[in-house]
Design an enzyme around this catalytic site. Sequence first.
Site, PDB file in Angstrom:
ATOM      1  CG  HIS A   1      -1.770   9.107   3.403  1.00 10.32           C
ATOM      2  ND1 HIS A   1      -0.669   9.592   4.050  1.00 10.32           N
ATOM      3  CD2 HIS A   1      -1.490   7.803   3.126  1.00 10.32           C
ATOM      4  CE1 HIS A   1       0.238   8.622   4.187  1.00 10.32           C
ATOM      5  NE2 HIS A   1      -0.224   7.531   3.620  1.00 10.32           N
TER       6      HIS A   1
ATOM      7  CE  LYS B   1      11.502  -3.860  15.588  1.00 15.13           C
ATOM      8  NZ  LYS B   1      10.520  -3.861  14.603  1.00 15.13           N
TER       9      LYS B   1
ATOM     10  NE  ARG C   1       2.770   5.123  -2.576  1.00 17.01           N
ATOM     11  CZ  ARG C   1       3.205   5.113  -1.317  1.00 17.01           C
ATOM     12  NH1 ARG C   1       3.687   6.206  -0.785  1.00 17.01           N
ATOM     13  NH2 ARG C   1       3.162   4.014  -0.598  1.00 17.01           N
TER      14      ARG C   1
ATOM     15  CB  SER D   1       4.806   9.002   5.206  1.00 17.68           C
ATOM     16  OG  SER D   1       3.436   9.075   5.049  1.00 17.68           O
TER      17      SER D   1
END
Length: 172
Positions: free
Chosen positions: A27, A51, A100, A138
Amino acid sequence: MSRADEGTEQAPLAVYPGSFDPITNGHVDIIRRALRVFPRVTVAVAFNPNKDSAMFTPEERIAMILESIDDERVEADAFSGLLVDYADRIGARVLIRGLRAVQDFEYEFQMTMMNRHLKPNIETVFLMAGEQHFYTSSRLVKEVALFGGDVSKFLPKCVLERFASRLRAEVP
Ligand code: ADP
């Protein structure tokens, strides 16, 4: 009158949205590249107030983004709801996304087409990180870090420190 005098509109504000749970060196690389093209970048943490299964709160994620990128041209914020509505609210006309190797294309293609349908005046710009970040995500880094694996190559120092203190808090 030269062309340069025409359309003296303010340079566009670019938004880089994502979950950033947490921010990785991939990032950071995308943000630095975005700053070569756009004068200001707002990194926008997406969260779901009802949520949110994220590991870090939106506030923690914002703090880690700001600590990782010490540059006054970069701001960090959080939003819920539609990204294009958020972009409209803050006056951004450009969305930055990172690509990516292979994995991101299909999803990003769909999102871009849907966002274009919702707000045709907002443009999405794709950037590619350096090849050392092609496989950093991540999710994977988080999983490995929680089991004590060495992920120091993939995360900014301040994020590593947060992982370390979280692990200390969880393991009595
Ligand atoms: P992740 O997929 O790692 O959970 P996000 O959802 O926060 O990350 O991703 C926000 C944006 O950053 C997406 O466009 C994603 O494709 C891009 N991105 C994430 N990691 C990288 C990386 N290592 N290299 C290039 N782009 C990336």
